[in-house]
Write an enzyme that holds these catalytic residues in place. Structure first.
Site, PDB file in Angstrom:
ATOM      1  N   HIS A 276     -46.856 -14.336-117.413  1.00 63.38           N
ATOM      2  CA  HIS A 276     -47.585 -15.239-116.514  1.00 63.38           C
ATOM      3  C   HIS A 276     -47.966 -16.484-117.304  1.00 63.38           C
ATOM      4  CE1 HIS A 276     -50.364 -16.962-113.812  1.00 63.38           C
ATOM      5  NE2 HIS A 276     -51.454 -16.532-114.417  1.00 63.38           N
TER       6      HIS A 276
ATOM      7  N   CYS B  50     -53.034 -13.417-109.816  1.00 62.29           N
ATOM      8  CA  CYS B  50     -51.888 -13.840-110.647  1.00 62.29           C
ATOM      9  C   CYS B  50     -50.996 -12.672-111.063  1.00 62.29           C
ATOM     10  CB  CYS B  50     -52.372 -14.582-111.885  1.00 62.29           C
ATOM     11  SG  CYS B  50     -53.337 -16.034-111.471  1.00 62.29           S
TER      12      CYS B  50
ATOM     13  N   ASN C  29     -50.374 -23.494-114.072  1.00 68.12           N
ATOM     14  CA  ASN C  29     -50.515 -22.091-113.668  1.00 68.12           C
ATOM     15  C   ASN C  29     -50.260 -21.996-112.159  1.00 68.12           C
ATOM     16  OD1 ASN C  29     -51.434 -19.585-112.857  1.00 68.12           O
ATOM     17  ND2 ASN C  29     -53.279 -19.625-114.136  1.00 68.12           N
TER      18      ASN C  29
HETATM   19  O1  UT7 Z   1     -54.224 -16.925-114.197  1.00 64.59           O
HETATM   20  C1  UT7 Z   1     -55.402 -16.624-114.881  1.00 64.59           C
HETATM   21  C2  UT7 Z   1     -56.321 -17.756-114.682  1.00 64.59           C
HETATM   22  N1  UT7 Z   1     -56.973 -18.398-115.739  1.00 64.59           N
HETATM   23  C3  UT7 Z   1     -56.767 -18.351-117.069  1.00 64.59           C
HETATM   24  O2  UT7 Z   1     -55.953 -17.666-117.609  1.00 64.59           O
HETATM   25  C4  UT7 Z   1     -57.637 -19.235-117.890  1.00 64.59           C
HETATM   26  C5  UT7 Z   1     -57.981 -18.648-119.215  1.00 64.59           C
HETATM   27  N2  UT7 Z   1     -58.846 -19.556-119.970  1.00 64.59           N
HETATM   28  C6  UT7 Z   1     -58.387 -20.652-120.601  1.00 64.59           C
HETATM   29  O3  UT7 Z   1     -57.200 -20.937-120.582  1.00 64.59           O
HETATM   30  C7  UT7 Z   1     -59.375 -21.482-121.368  1.00 64.59           C
HETATM   31  O4  UT7 Z   1     -60.643 -20.854-121.311  1.00 64.59           O
HETATM   32  C8  UT7 Z   1     -59.515 -22.941-120.840  1.00 64.59           C
HETATM   33  C9  UT7 Z   1     -58.269 -23.734-121.210  1.00 64.59           C
HETATM   34  C10 UT7 Z   1     -59.716 -22.942-119.354  1.00 64.59           C
HETATM   35  C11 UT7 Z   1     -60.693 -23.627-121.510  1.00 64.59           C
HETATM   36  O5  UT7 Z   1     -60.609 -23.487-122.923  1.00 64.59           O
HETATM   37  P1  UT7 Z   1     -61.903 -23.051-123.749  1.00 64.59           P
HETATM   38  O6  UT7 Z   1     -61.557 -23.028-125.181  1.00 64.59           O
HETATM   39  O7  UT7 Z   1     -62.383 -21.751-123.170  1.00 64.59           O
HETATM   40  O8  UT7 Z   1     -62.882 -24.228-123.485  1.00 64.59           O
HETATM   41  P2  UT7 Z   1     -64.346 -24.247-122.826  1.00 64.59           P
HETATM   42  O9  UT7 Z   1     -64.296 -23.962-121.373  1.00 64.59           O
HETATM   43  O10 UT7 Z   1     -65.297 -23.427-123.634  1.00 64.59           O
HETATM   44  O11 UT7 Z   1     -64.711 -25.763-123.017  1.00 64.59           O
HETATM   45  C12 UT7 Z   1     -64.738 -26.395-124.323  1.00 64.59           C
HETATM   46  C13 UT7 Z   1     -65.151 -27.824-124.146  1.00 64.59           C
HETATM   47  C14 UT7 Z   1     -66.428 -27.975-123.319  1.00 64.59           C
HETATM   48  O12 UT7 Z   1     -67.147 -29.060-123.835  1.00 64.59           O
HETATM   49  P3  UT7 Z   1     -68.407 -28.863-124.806  1.00 64.59           P
HETATM   50  O13 UT7 Z   1     -69.381 -28.025-124.031  1.00 64.59           O
HETATM   51  O14 UT7 Z   1     -67.865 -28.155-126.003  1.00 64.59           O
HETATM   52  O15 UT7 Z   1     -68.868 -30.247-125.073  1.00 64.59           O
HETATM   53  C15 UT7 Z   1     -65.933 -28.319-121.943  1.00 64.59           C
HETATM   54  O16 UT7 Z   1     -66.886 -29.028-121.196  1.00 64.59           O
HETATM   55  O17 UT7 Z   1     -64.145 -28.537-123.418  1.00 64.59           O
HETATM   56  C16 UT7 Z   1     -64.739 -29.169-122.275  1.00 64.59           C
HETATM   57  N3  UT7 Z   1     -63.750 -29.207-121.220  1.00 64.59           N
HETATM   58  C17 UT7 Z   1     -62.922 -30.264-121.066  1.00 64.59           C
HETATM   59  N4  UT7 Z   1     -62.792 -31.415-121.743  1.00 64.59           N
HETATM   60  C18 UT7 Z   1     -61.824 -32.263-121.331  1.00 64.59           C
HETATM   61  C19 UT7 Z   1     -63.492 -28.288-120.260  1.00 64.59           C
HETATM   62  N5  UT7 Z   1     -62.493 -28.725-119.483  1.00 64.59           N
HETATM   63  C20 UT7 Z   1     -62.128 -29.940-119.949  1.00 64.59           C
HETATM   64  C21 UT7 Z   1     -61.152 -30.875-119.569  1.00 64.59           C
HETATM   65  N6  UT7 Z   1     -61.039 -31.993-120.281  1.00 64.59           N
HETATM   66  N7  UT7 Z   1     -60.320 -30.664-118.525  1.00 64.59           N
END
Ligand code: UT7
Length: 369
Positions: free
Chosen positions: A255, A115, A285
């Site tokens: 980005h 990215c 993204n």
């Molecule tokens: O270009 C660079 C590439 N990537 C990035 O920049 C990504 C950077 N990271 C992020 O933007 C965030 O980490 C995310 C948006 C991807 C995720 O946010 P988070 O606060 O880190 O959430 P998490 O992965 O810890 O998940 C929290 C909860 C989990 O459920 P439990 O275990 O708390 O019950 C996940 O299973 O959210 C759940 N979850 C979802 N729920 C509904 C994960 N994805 C989803 C979804 N819909 N799509």
């Protein structure tokens, strides 16, 4: 200080017509519009159809940038395509673009910095122009992230979209263009965001396909922590290198990975959100394409004017991060001329290329000859 500068004189973007909304995704995996919007800021993203690819998007964005610049393809010395998913493992996507647009005098290569690829490529091309080696360069960020995604993995499939953006750089004696840049890498974090199979370590096989090893695997939390740190550090570093303060900057073009990452940077830098370009709601993204697409939209909205300083800043797999300060020099064309790119079919690339070339030459002939 270089005696030659690389001015950005043309810009263009291309996104597929097909749109995938959060509602659509909520019918595919266990997610909701509410979760996606509140956690990322994304509402919808553009997704390629079966006959679109990284190269077709790159060509369209590149051609638009050449038209804005008024530079015929044959005057290009250099084409760099920054991409996370090239058309083929080889030849490079840049060579396909070079052939399709008729840039017969251009060197062409791809650049992989995930990215962060666009500011990486912009810095490389600008330095080649500043050194006197080249005079006209086309820098493209093009992605088909939808083809790298496991569509059953809700933690990644809601995040990404497809698209391309491009700029034309031209040598000029007057100060402008890239004023400073910072390129960084920390390979120790490579496992936070990767595609395990399809390369030398794990070539494609029935087993890698069955085990779903060709899709993006991401530690979202890890990348988020890294991103919020380096986005601010990168902006501060390039400002210091350019001898500028935050108040000297009209707009920051970050980005587009997560709206919350941009909000966190705004808070740390004590800047209002309107000093950042944010369009993640409509594109998701798009990796290397996110900055040039955001740049094109900011220009068409009149948010960047000649004389403005802007900052580009990116982060991504590698891990990599990169930033640059740009002094804007080119006025946006009063009326944007579009060429009729009616045929997006890559398998008919040669006739497409002939038509595209004829259109570019026809439209800008009077201006440049
Ligand atoms: O270009 C660079 C590439 N990537 C990035 O920049 C990504 C950077 N990271 C992020 O933007 C965030 O980490 C995310 C948006 C991807 C995720 O946010 P988070 O606060 O880190 O959430 P998490 O992965 O810890 O998940 C929290 C909860 C989990 O459920 P439990 O275990 O708390 O019950 C996940 O299973 O959210 C759940 N979850 C979802 N729920 C509904 C994960 N994805 C989803 C979804 N819909 N799509």
């Amino acid at each position: 200080m270089p005696t030659r500068y690389a001015h950005i004189i043309g810009w263009g973007m291309s996104v597929p017509q097909q749109i995938l909304t959060n509602e659509d995704l909520s019918r595919m995996v266990d997610t909701s519009d509410e979760w996606i919007q509140s956690m990322t800021g994304i509402r919808e993203r553009h997704i390629v159809g079966p006959r679109e690819s990284t190269a077709t998007l790159a060509v369209e964005a590149g051609v638009q940038a050449l038209i804005t610049a008024g530079v015929p393809a044959r005057k290009l010395d250099l084409i760099i395509v920054a991409t996370s998913l090239p058309e083929f493992l080889m030849p490079s996507t840049a060579c396909l673009v070079q052939d399709q647009i008729g840039a017969s005098n251009a060197a062409a290569f791809d650049l992989l910095a995930a990215c962060s690829g666009f500011p990486y490529a912009l810095s490389v091309a600008s330095q080649m122009i500043a050194s006197g080696a080249y005079s006209n360069a086309l820098v493209i960020g093009s992605e088909t992230m939808s083809r790298l995604i496991d569509w059953s993995d809700r933690s990644t499939c809601v995040l990404f979209g497809d698209g391309a953006g491009a700029v034309v750089l031209q040598a000029n004696e007057k100060p402008g263009g890239l004023l400073s840049f910072a390129l960084h890498a920390d390979g120790s974090g490579g496992d936070l965001l990767m595609i395990p199979a399809g390369g030398s370590r794990m070539p494609a096989s029935l087993e890698t396909i069955e085990d779903n090893k060709h899709a993006i695997v991401m530690n979202g939390r890890g990348v988020y922590r890294f991103a919020t740190r380096v986005i601010v550090a990168g902006i501060r570093e390039v400002l210091e290198k350019a001898g500028l303060a935050l108040n000297d900057i009209r707009l920051i073009v970050p980005h587009q990975a997560n709206r919350r990452i941009i909000e966190s940077a705004a808070k740390d830098l004590e800047l209002p959100m309107d000093r950042f370009v944010v369009n993640i709601d409509r594109y998701g993204n798009t990796s290397t394409a996110s900055i040039p697409i955001a740049l094109c939209e900011a220009l068409s909205e009149g948010r960047i004017l000649p004389g403005d300083n802007i900052v580009l800043v990116a982060f991504g797999a590698g891990l990599t991060w990169a930033a640059s300060v740009i002094k804007w020099v080119s006025p946006a064309p009063k009326k944007r001329r579009q060429i009729p790119l009616t045929d997006r079919i890559f398998t008919r690339a040669r006739s497409y290329a002939r038509r595209t070339r004829r259109n570019i030459e026809g439209i800008i002939w009077g201006k440049n000859e």
